[in-house]
Design an enzyme around this catalytic site. Structure first.
Site, PDB file in Angstrom:
ATOM      1  N   CYS A   1      47.812  19.595  38.384  1.00  0.00           N
ATOM      2  CA  CYS A   1      47.783  20.078  36.996  1.00  0.00           C
ATOM      3  C   CYS A   1      47.144  21.470  36.930  1.00  0.00           C
ATOM      4  O   CYS A   1      47.699  22.427  37.459  1.00  0.00           O
ATOM      5  CB  CYS A   1      47.082  19.064  36.100  1.00  0.00           C
ATOM      6  SG  CYS A   1      47.453  19.307  34.339  1.00  0.00           S
TER       7      CYS A   1
ATOM      8  N   HIS B   1      49.440  13.677  37.182  1.00  0.00           N
ATOM      9  CA  HIS B   1      48.219  12.899  37.354  1.00  0.00           C
ATOM     10  C   HIS B   1      48.599  11.494  37.812  1.00  0.00           C
ATOM     11  O   HIS B   1      49.647  10.965  37.449  1.00  0.00           O
ATOM     12  CB  HIS B   1      47.442  12.807  36.045  1.00  0.00           C
ATOM     13  CG  HIS B   1      46.880  14.105  35.573  1.00  0.00           C
ATOM     14  ND1 HIS B   1      45.834  14.724  36.214  1.00  0.00           N
ATOM     15  CD2 HIS B   1      47.227  14.905  34.531  1.00  0.00           C
ATOM     16  CE1 HIS B   1      45.547  15.849  35.584  1.00  0.00           C
ATOM     17  NE2 HIS B   1      46.371  15.986  34.559  1.00  0.00           N
TER      18      HIS B   1
END
Length: 481
Positions: free
Chosen positions: A337, A428
């Site tokens: 991310c 994630h």
């Protein structure tokens, strides 16, 4: 057939007293006892968040509690989420979607508070129509008198819900008598009546030594002590707060794959590493020390709520240079991310989504550029990678573009870019997938003989937690409130 139970709210004498973990335990206990519970926290402040199946963002603690309760995770379980971006500002997530950034001063002023209160109450009502009982959680201390008028999450919410309040205190910090007595005595008479019991959490040693203390506490506070919960280290439940990450051992271990997760100031979703941290082949630690990075086999840049600010800090504390040096030495580098965005040539923010810096050079380990935008991506994903079906979720601002079509195609289709010992992904939970873990560890360790079903492992931990709390909490007395 059970009669409907009143909601139960865990409030506390202070932050990190253990409200979340006790709410998780009670969700599991109630499910085991035949009820149909669901968690609820009107307002949460956390960088560790989760994406629901319909693409809404909530605090990680309520997602964990819903898993323990065995119910589908939904945004009504945490209608207001504050994600700090600096010491003074937070992104406000309402009913799962961002509505803008607010300073702490403007957020805690009275304008607009009733709209937020109404949204929280409506979310609670929707849950209460479907589940029985609602296990509620407060925030921080219940005795912050200067914030009482603006409070959306503690006793005003308990009063609206008609909840029985249990006060949780952390005896490991000391001052248990003063904190419990003061927290109750500072309430007005109407609010004081809501508090029906006390739980003493994180007790170390022989509980029998506190028998007299229990009696004193009950006498001075006027409410029963429902349980004294011993401190534990052998039960692994995903945590919401990052306060203890830096305490984990940094010393490299022989015979293990040493993984350094760079400890960012605005680190988010550090639960990405819970599964791999429990792999017997791995020693994982969090650090912003260049020597610790030098000793690692794999260096991971985690998610960040403020990518540019954290990238700026990495360049000033020497970690950026240490990561580049580790790559030159043949180590594996991975970014997830915000950490993925840092691996590119630059991160640009002309619309000032994150702050006043419009462009920050990246580590140039991947030939890509990231442009921040106001639209936030929140979704669960399922994708194919090297013939395996992997799962996770995305929470990010910004779009990353590669110079070469091969890498861009890899990002679009497989969600993972892999070039020259550098991995990058927006996903994630990628390390919850055994197949990807084996790929990451392959240069440093043999394939594990034990295939870990992480979902099954988490369910076992919820059961262990329920057993631990049930043993030390007067459940029948709690039910009879």
């Amino acid at each position: 057939m059970f009669a409907r139970m009143k909601p139960i709210m865990f409030c506390a004498t202070g932050s990190d007293a253990g409200k979340s973990i006790l709410a998780t335990a009670l969700c599991r206990i109630l499910r085991q006892d035949g009820y149909h519970p669901a968690p609820f926290k009107a307002q949460n402040m956390a960088l560790n968040s989760y994406v629901t199946p319909d693409g809404c963002e909530i605090g990680r603690a309520q997602a964990v509690q819903a898993e323990a309760a065995g119910v589908e995770i939904e945004s009504d379980m945490n209608p207001i989420l504050l994600k700090p971006q600096s010491d003074h500002t937070s992104q406000v997530i309402l009913n799962g979607h961002p509505i803008g950034n607010r300073s702490a001063y403007s957020y805690f002023r009275n304008e607009g508070r009733e709209d937020l209160r109404k949204a929280a109450c409506e979310a609670f009502d929707r849950l209460a129509r479907k589940y029985d009982p609602i296990v509620m959680e407060g925030a921080g201390s219940i005795s912050e008198l200067n914030l009482k008028r603006q409070d959306l999450v503690n006793l005003p919410m308990a009063k609206y819900a008609g909840a029985n309040v249990v006060l949780v205190t952390d005896i490991d910090r000391g001052g248990v008598f003063a904190s419990c007595y003061g927290s109750i005595a500072l309430q007005d008479e109407e609010d004081r009546k809501l508090i029906k019991g006390i739980i003493i959490n994180k007790f170390r040693g022989d509980i029998r030594l506190f028998d007299e203390g229990r009696q004193i506490l009950e006498r001075i506070c006027g409410v029963p002590v429902l349980g004294i919960i011993p401190y534990f280290t052998d039960i692994h439940i995903e945590e919401e707060d990052s306060v203890e990450l830096a305490q984990k051992s940094h010393e490299a271990m022989q015979g293990k794959v040493n993984i350094a997760v760079v400890l960012l100031k605005h680190i988010s979703n550090f639960t990405d590493f819970d599964r791999i941290e429990n792999d017997s082949r791995v020693h994982l630690y969090y650090t912003n020390n260049v020597i610790d990075i030098d000793h690692a086999d794999i260096v991971i840049l985690p998610g960040s709520k403020s990518t540019i600010d954290d990238l700026y800090e990495l360049r000033h504390n020497g970690c950026a240079q240490a990561i580049i040096r580790a790559h030159r030495q043949g180590k594996t580098i991975m970014g997830i991310c915000g950490g993925f965005q840092m691996l590119g040539i630059d991160v640009c923010d002309p619309e000032h989504i994150e702050g006043y810096i419009e462009r920050m050079p990246g580590l140039s380990l991947l030939p890509m550029s990231t442009m921040m935008n106001s639209e936030k991506t929140t979704r669960q994903v399922e994708f194919s990678h090297h013939g395996n079906i992997l799962r996770g979720y995305e929470i990010h601002n910004g779009i990353s573009s590669f110079d070469d079509e091969v890498s861009q195609d890899m990002l679009n289709k497989e969600k993972i870019v892999h070039r020259h010992r550098v991995y990058g992904t927006y996903v994630h939970g990628i390390l919850d997938n055994q197949e990807f873990v084996e790929e990451l560890l392959a240069p440093y360790s043999n394939k594990s003989d034990e295939v870990v079903d992480y979902q099954k492992y988490k369910q076992q931990q919820y059961d262990k937690l329920a057993d631990h709390v049930r043993q030390h909490l007067d459940i029948s007395r709690l039910y009879n409130l």
